[in-house]
Design an enzyme around this catalytic site. Sequence first.
Site, short mmCIF file in Angstrom:
data_model
loop_
_atom_site.label_atom_id
_atom_site.label_comp_id
_atom_site.label_asym_id
_atom_site.label_seq_id
_atom_site.Cartn_x
_atom_site.Cartn_y
_atom_site.Cartn_z
CB ALA A 191 -1.03 -0.02 1.35
N GLY A 200 1.13 9.21 -6.53
CA GLY A 200 1.28 7.86 -7.22
C GLY A 200 2.76 7.70 -7.35
CB SER A 201 5.03 8.62 -10.30
OG SER A 201 4.19 7.58 -11.34
NE ARG A 246 -7.60 -15.21 -42.96
CZ ARG A 246 -8.75 -15.65 -43.42
NH1 ARG A 246 -9.50 -16.57 -43.32
NH2 ARG A 246 -9.68 -14.62 -43.53
CG HIS A 276 -4.03 -13.34 -34.99
ND1 HIS A 276 -2.93 -13.18 -34.87
CD2 HIS A 276 -4.53 -14.71 -34.77
CE1 HIS A 276 -2.16 -14.23 -34.78
NE2 HIS A 276 -3.21 -15.35 -34.42
CD GLU A 290 7.37 -2.69 -9.83
OE1 GLU A 290 8.27 -1.81 -9.42
OE2 GLU A 290 7.06 -3.52 -9.10
CB SER A 298 6.32 5.05 -20.47
OG SER A 298 5.90 3.62 -20.87
CD GLU A 299 4.17 8.67 -19.82
OE1 GLU A 299 3.78 8.77 -21.01
OE2 GLU A 299 3.99 8.00 -19.19
#
Length: 390
Positions: A132, A139-140, A278, A348, A373, A376-377
Site C-alpha cells: 500500500a 502515485g509516482s 491463413r 490476425h 512499477e 513510461s514517463e
Amino acid sequence: MTSAPSAVLENGHRELVDAFESFVRRELVPLAAELPETADLPPADLRSYVRRRSAALGFYAGDQPEELGGSGMPFTAVVLLHHAAGRSGCSLAPYALAGSDGPSPLLRHGTPEQVERFLLPLVRGEAARCLALTEPHAGSDAFRLTTTAKRDGDDWLISGRKTFVSNADRADFALVVTATDQGDGVTGGATAFVLPMDQPGLRIGQRYEGMSGEPLFELLLEQVRVPMDAVIGGEEGVGAAMALAVDSLSRGRLVVAAMCNGVAEYALRLGVEYAREREAFGERIGSYQHVQEHLVRSRAEVEASKLLTLACARLVDEGTEAPENAALAKLTASETAVRVVDRSLQVHGATGWVRGHPLEFLYRYVRMMTIIEGTSEVQKVIIARAMGLN
C-alpha cells in the site's frame, strides 16, 4: 521460432529454464485448459495452489537466500524464469513466480521476528501480501504521502487512504508506507509498517476493475494502533522506508521487463504461425510484404529488448546496477510489448479481436505494463536525470 541471442545468453541457466518450462507444460497447462476461455483471472484457490507447488519445486521466490528457504539463484536466473513464464502463453505461469504478492525486498530489512513471521511464509508460498503505497494524490510522486503515522506513547497511530492496491483481497498482510510524524514537532521521512489484514482499523474500501481483469483496491486506515514491532526494521526503520525500498526498484522493473519480453515473444509466435497458415487471395498472408513488415519489425524489437534486459540483470548480480538501467529496460520492454501485441493482433484481424482469443487478453494485459512499477514517463524522467538533462 528460434532465438539465437537468447540461446547464447541462457546457456548458464539452461537446465533451470528447461525444468521450469517442463513444470509449466506438465502441470500448469492442463490446469489452465480447464478454465473458461473468457476468464481473465484464475480462481484464488488455484493461484494459491500454483504458488505453493512452485515453491515446493524451488521456483517461486527462488532468488531468496537458502537460509530463508529460497534457492539462492542469481537475479539473471529470475529474469529468465519470468521471461519463460510470459513466453509460455500459459495463464497460470506468472503465478508460479513471486510477483507483487510474494517476498518483498523491504522485508529483507525486517527484524528477525518480522522475517520469521512474515517473510518465511511468503517464500514458502503459504502467504500473500500487498503493498500500500499509492494514494489519490501521490502515485509516482511517492514523497507526497498524506497517510501519516504519529507517535502515541510507545505505539503508532496510522491514518490515511491508499488506492490502486493489488492483491488486497487475498493478502494476509499489507506493507503500508506512511509519512512519519514522531511527535514534538519532529517530522521527516517515510516509514514502512507491516500490518495483518485483520488489524483493527484497517479495511478494504472501493474495488476497481482493471482492463486486464486484475482488480485493484482502496485501503482505508482509521486510527490503526500498532506497536514499534510493526515498523519494518524496528527503530532503525523509522523514516527510512524510501531508502530501504531503493534496492527493490531495479529488480521490480526488470521483472516486469522480462515478463513483457516473454509475452511479446509469445504474441509474435502467434502472429508468425497465423501468417503461415491463413490464406487470402490465393496466398498465405505471410507472403505479403506488409504482413512481413509487422512480424520482422517485431522480431527485431523483441530481440533487442531481451538483450537489454538480460544485460541489466547481470549488472544487478555484479552489484553495479544503476536506477537508469532498469528504467531503460522497463521502458523499452513494456513499450515493445504493446507494439508487438498490437501488430500480431492486426495480422490476425477479427480473429484476434474476439473475446477469448489470447491476443485479445494480451492487448489489455500489456497496456497495464507501461503503467505499473512506474509509468513510461517516470522511467524517462529517471533516464533524463542520469543523462544530466535537468
